[in-house]
Write a protein that holds these residues in place. Structure first.
Motif, PDB file in Angstrom:
ATOM      1  N   SER A 245      35.903  -6.867  73.848  1.00 45.07           N
ATOM      2  CA  SER A 245      35.893  -6.385  75.233  1.00 45.07           C
ATOM      3  C   SER A 245      36.494  -4.987  75.293  1.00 45.07           C
ATOM      4  O   SER A 245      37.310  -4.600  74.462  1.00 45.07           O
ATOM      5  CB  SER A 245      36.694  -7.331  76.136  1.00 45.07           C
ATOM      6  OG  SER A 245      38.082  -7.248  75.834  1.00 45.07           O
TER       7      SER A 245
ATOM      8  N   TYR B  82      37.825 -11.479  71.112  1.00 47.05           N
ATOM      9  CA  TYR B  82      37.829 -12.855  71.605  1.00 47.05           C
ATOM     10  C   TYR B  82      36.987 -13.729  70.690  1.00 47.05           C
ATOM     11  O   TYR B  82      35.908 -13.322  70.240  1.00 47.05           O
ATOM     12  CB  TYR B  82      37.269 -12.932  73.033  1.00 47.05           C
ATOM     13  CG  TYR B  82      38.162 -12.312  74.085  1.00 47.05           C
ATOM     14  CD1 TYR B  82      39.113 -13.072  74.749  1.00 47.05           C
ATOM     15  CD2 TYR B  82      38.042 -10.970  74.410  1.00 47.05           C
ATOM     16  CE1 TYR B  82      39.936 -12.500  75.714  1.00 47.05           C
ATOM     17  CE2 TYR B  82      38.855 -10.384  75.365  1.00 47.05           C
ATOM     18  CZ  TYR B  82      39.806 -11.155  76.018  1.00 47.05           C
ATOM     19  OH  TYR B  82      40.624 -10.583  76.964  1.00 47.05           O
TER      20      TYR B  82
ATOM     21  N   TRP C 230      34.941 -17.504  70.053  1.00 48.38           N
ATOM     22  CA  TRP C 230      33.994 -18.260  70.881  1.00 48.38           C
ATOM     23  C   TRP C 230      34.731 -19.198  71.829  1.00 48.38           C
ATOM     24  O   TRP C 230      34.266 -19.436  72.952  1.00 48.38           O
ATOM     25  CB  TRP C 230      33.053 -19.061  69.978  1.00 48.38           C
ATOM     26  CG  TRP C 230      32.123 -18.190  69.178  1.00 48.38           C
ATOM     27  CD1 TRP C 230      32.407 -17.545  68.015  1.00 48.38           C
ATOM     28  CD2 TRP C 230      30.782 -17.853  69.505  1.00 48.38           C
ATOM     29  NE1 TRP C 230      31.320 -16.821  67.592  1.00 48.38           N
ATOM     30  CE2 TRP C 230      30.298 -16.994  68.476  1.00 48.38           C
ATOM     31  CE3 TRP C 230      29.922 -18.193  70.548  1.00 48.38           C
ATOM     32  CZ2 TRP C 230      29.009 -16.484  68.468  1.00 48.38           C
ATOM     33  CZ3 TRP C 230      28.627 -17.686  70.544  1.00 48.38           C
ATOM     34  CH2 TRP C 230      28.180 -16.853  69.530  1.00 48.38           C
ATOM     35  N   ASP C 231      35.868 -19.714  71.392  1.00 44.77           N
ATOM     36  CA  ASP C 231      36.624 -20.637  72.246  1.00 44.77           C
ATOM     37  C   ASP C 231      37.318 -19.931  73.403  1.00 44.77           C
ATOM     38  O   ASP C 231      37.798 -20.592  74.328  1.00 44.77           O
ATOM     39  CB  ASP C 231      37.687 -21.379  71.418  1.00 44.77           C
ATOM     40  CG  ASP C 231      37.061 -22.260  70.348  1.00 44.77           C
ATOM     41  OD1 ASP C 231      35.906 -22.696  70.555  1.00 44.77           O
ATOM     42  OD2 ASP C 231      37.712 -22.492  69.317  1.00 44.77           O
ATOM     43  N   GLU C 232      37.381 -18.611  73.352  1.00 44.52           N
ATOM     44  CA  GLU C 232      38.099 -17.856  74.387  1.00 44.52           C
ATOM     45  C   GLU C 232      37.149 -17.141  75.346  1.00 44.52           C
ATOM     46  O   GLU C 232      37.586 -16.275  76.110  1.00 44.52           O
ATOM     47  CB  GLU C 232      39.013 -16.822  73.734  1.00 44.52           C
ATOM     48  CG  GLU C 232      40.084 -17.419  72.842  1.00 44.52           C
ATOM     49  CD  GLU C 232      40.852 -16.358  72.073  1.00 44.52           C
ATOM     50  OE1 GLU C 232      42.074 -16.492  71.942  1.00 44.52           O
ATOM     51  OE2 GLU C 232      40.216 -15.389  71.587  1.00 44.52           O
ATOM     52  N   LEU C 233      35.894 -17.500  75.345  1.00 40.92           N
ATOM     53  CA  LEU C 233      34.922 -16.781  76.168  1.00 40.92           C
ATOM     54  C   LEU C 233      35.244 -16.870  77.654  1.00 40.92           C
ATOM     55  O   LEU C 233      34.964 -15.949  78.404  1.00 40.92           O
ATOM     56  CB  LEU C 233      33.510 -17.328  75.911  1.00 40.92           C
ATOM     57  CG  LEU C 233      32.854 -16.872  74.606  1.00 40.92           C
ATOM     58  CD1 LEU C 233      31.478 -17.498  74.446  1.00 40.92           C
ATOM     59  CD2 LEU C 233      32.739 -15.351  74.576  1.00 40.92           C
ATOM     60  N   GLY C 234      35.831 -17.952  78.095  1.00 41.73           N
ATOM     61  CA  GLY C 234      36.161 -18.089  79.512  1.00 41.73           C
ATOM     62  C   GLY C 234      37.468 -17.427  79.902  1.00 41.73           C
ATOM     63  O   GLY C 234      37.893 -17.543  81.057  1.00 41.73           O
ATOM     64  N   GLN C 235      38.124 -16.724  78.962  1.00 42.89           N
ATOM     65  CA  GLN C 235      39.418 -16.118  79.244  1.00 42.89           C
ATOM     66  C   GLN C 235      39.389 -14.597  79.151  1.00 42.89           C
ATOM     67  O   GLN C 235      40.437 -13.960  79.060  1.00 42.89           O
ATOM     68  CB  GLN C 235      40.448 -16.668  78.248  1.00 42.89           C
ATOM     69  CG  GLN C 235      40.505 -18.176  78.188  1.00 42.89           C
ATOM     70  CD  GLN C 235      41.364 -18.668  77.048  1.00 42.89           C
ATOM     71  OE1 GLN C 235      42.272 -17.978  76.595  1.00 42.89           O
ATOM     72  NE2 GLN C 235      41.088 -19.880  76.566  1.00 42.89           N
ATOM     73  N   ILE C 236      38.221 -14.023  79.165  1.00 40.95           N
ATOM     74  CA  ILE C 236      38.106 -12.572  78.997  1.00 40.95           C
ATOM     75  C   ILE C 236      38.578 -11.848  80.258  1.00 40.95           C
ATOM     76  O   ILE C 236      38.079 -12.095  81.360  1.00 40.95           O
ATOM     77  CB  ILE C 236      36.652 -12.178  78.670  1.00 40.95           C
ATOM     78  CG1 ILE C 236      36.237 -12.792  77.334  1.00 40.95           C
ATOM     79  CG2 ILE C 236      36.489 -10.661  78.628  1.00 40.95           C
ATOM     80  CD1 ILE C 236      34.804 -12.502  76.942  1.00 40.95           C
ATOM     81  N   SER C 237      39.554 -10.988  80.089  1.00 44.64           N
ATOM     82  CA  SER C 237      40.093 -10.184  81.191  1.00 44.64           C
ATOM     83  C   SER C 237      40.809  -8.994  80.582  1.00 44.64           C
ATOM     84  O   SER C 237      40.780  -8.781  79.376  1.00 44.64           O
ATOM     85  CB  SER C 237      41.037 -11.022  82.066  1.00 44.64           C
ATOM     86  OG  SER C 237      42.139 -11.468  81.294  1.00 44.64           O
TER      87      SER C 237
ATOM     88  N   VAL D  13      39.352 -11.380  86.949  1.00 44.00           N
ATOM     89  CA  VAL D  13      38.025 -10.920  86.560  1.00 44.00           C
ATOM     90  C   VAL D  13      37.797  -9.533  87.148  1.00 44.00           C
ATOM     91  O   VAL D  13      38.092  -9.274  88.316  1.00 44.00           O
ATOM     92  CB  VAL D  13      36.945 -11.899  87.048  1.00 44.00           C
ATOM     93  CG1 VAL D  13      35.548 -11.367  86.705  1.00 44.00           C
ATOM     94  CG2 VAL D  13      37.149 -13.265  86.429  1.00 44.00           C
TER      95      VAL D  13
END
Length: 433
Positions: free
Chosen positions: A282, A293, A295-302, A310
């Motif tokens: 990112s 990141y 694959w397990d952290e895809l929902g935590q990207i910020s 977001v």
């Protein structure tokens, strides 16, 4: 011995249409044939090896990539001798034949297969390779020249189980169809030297093209040269995993002309795939922060500047190779060999790149703790308040460097030979914010 058999369809992602349209047939029949390339007075020399380029597509700027390939071939020859048959090299897109010639003359290759799809280059390639004996003292053939599509040659080698210690595929553009067939043609533990020259894909300007070619959706970031290398490495990892192999990057080299992305991969067997170095990167357009990141952290990207919320300022590219771009031990061996051969320094006349400086910079980049991305020192200067001398920041930077927070690399010289080297970290590398 070199008659090609039918090609396995899995290895060729673009099979020919068995029922072409009449319009396609007419175009094929009326297409103007390219003229034959013949040796001319266009004589070149690299590291003492003379050759002719004729009217072929040849770039002097690519000499560094050829130097690195020859050093790798020689190291492989010294390490394992290429097995029972000696060091065998396949140059799938040989052009004028300079790489094949240098593998023979300098890399210690016992056999080189020089292939180029353009039959008109045959007189030129033969004239260049004729500078080396065609047969050994034992009567064994040292080199051969053919003219087939690269994928056809690579796939046929796999089907006939004729594997090579080093396969060099100097392709053009973003054509990644050679990755899988190239991996299949390499001996276990051998080397695959692959190329990409699509700067628009690595720059994030053609994300659908990068997705189709390398399986990565790439967005624009300031360090597009590094992203281009990680995109190519990620595509190779994906193709290797699909056929039950693993790849390890030994070095990654970026050159500003074209641009050119070249990576040397070691191919090994293994189905227990480790994807810890295959993820997403990112970049925040507001503060410049980069982060890797899984694959397990895809929902935590910020981004930290948004307090975990977001934000549209964060762009994500991937999946890409997120591990080290180089192997430090391997590069140290290359540097010792370059010094032994007298290649470590230039002649002071601007002929070539200082390999000692290049390889030392690569060794510094091999640190596995280095995250992806970097910040250029020029951008830091733009954000320094008026009246503050940048030299006063050097002492804090030195302290940060000692604490493994920041690494300050030497700025490139005025010569364009070092403009955007390999990973592209030319000035300041952001480690941990």
């Amino acid at each position: 011995m070199f008659a090609l058999s039918s090609v396995h369809p899995i290895l060729l992602p673009h099979p020919l249409n068995p029922n072409p349209s009449p319009r396609r047939i007419r175009r094929t029949r009326t297409r103007t044939r390219r003229r034959t390339l013949t040796p001319t007075s266009s004589r070149e020399a690299e590291r003492g090896v003379e050759f002719e380029t004729g009217d072929s597509f040849f770039r002097r700027e690519s000499a560094v990539g050829r130097d690195l390939g020859v050093l790798s071939a020689s190291l492989l020859r010294r390490c394992c001798g290429g097995g029972g048959g000696g060091l065998r090299v396949l140059d799938a897109m040989c052009g004028c034949g300079v790489r094949a010639l240098r593998y023979l003359a300098q890399g210690g290759a016992d056999f080189v297969w020089a292939n180029d799809a353009f039959e008109g280059s045959r007189p030129l390639v033969l004239a260049n390779l004729a500078r080396e004996p065609r047969f050994s003292t034992l009567g064994e053939r040292r080199w051969v020249v053919t003219h087939f599509g690269a994928n056809r040659v690579l796939a046929d080698c796999y089907l006939r189980r004729e594997f090579f210690d080093l396969v060099d595929v100097d392709s053009f553009g973003s054509d990644s169809s050679f990755l899988r067939s190239g991996i299949a043609a390499v001996k276990i533990g051998g080397l695959l030297y692959v190329t990409s020259t699509c700067g628009r894909s690595s720059g994030g300007h053609r994300p659908r093209c990068s997705l189709a070619s390398y399986g990565a959706y790439v967005r624009p970031v300031p360090y597009s040269n590094e992203i281009g290398l990680r995109m190519l490495l990620g595509g190779a990892l994906r193709e290797a995993a699909a056929v039950g192999f693993q790849i390890t990057p030994l070095f990654s080299y970026y050159s500003y002309h074209a641009p050119v992305f070249r990576v040397m991969l070691q191919v090994s067997r293994g189905k227990d795939h480790d994807f810890s170095h295959y993820g997403f990167i990112s970049y925040c357009k507001l503060c410049g922060h980069s982060q890797t990141y899984s694959w397990d952290e895809l929902g935590q990207i910020s981004c930290p500047c948004r307090n975990g919320e977001v934000s549209s300022s964060v762009v994500v590219s991937g999946p890409l190779w997120t591990g080290p771009l180089h192997d430090a031990a391997y590069l140290s061996d290359m540097l010792r060999l370059a010094t032994e051969w007298g290649w470590a320094y230039t002649d002071g006349k601007g002929n070539g790149v200082d390999l000692e400086k290049l390889l030392n910079l690569m060794i510094e980049e091999s640190d596995p703790l280095l995250p992806s991305g970097y910040i250029k020192l020029d951008e830091v200067c733009l954000n320094v308040p008026m009246g503050i001398n940048l030299t006063s920041l050097l002492s804090p930077i030195d302290r940060l460097q000692a604490e493994r927070e920041l690494i300050l690399l030497p700025s490139p010289p005025s010569s364009t030979a070092y403009e955007g080297l390999y990973g592209g970290r030319s000035d300041l590398i952001d480690r941990k914010r």
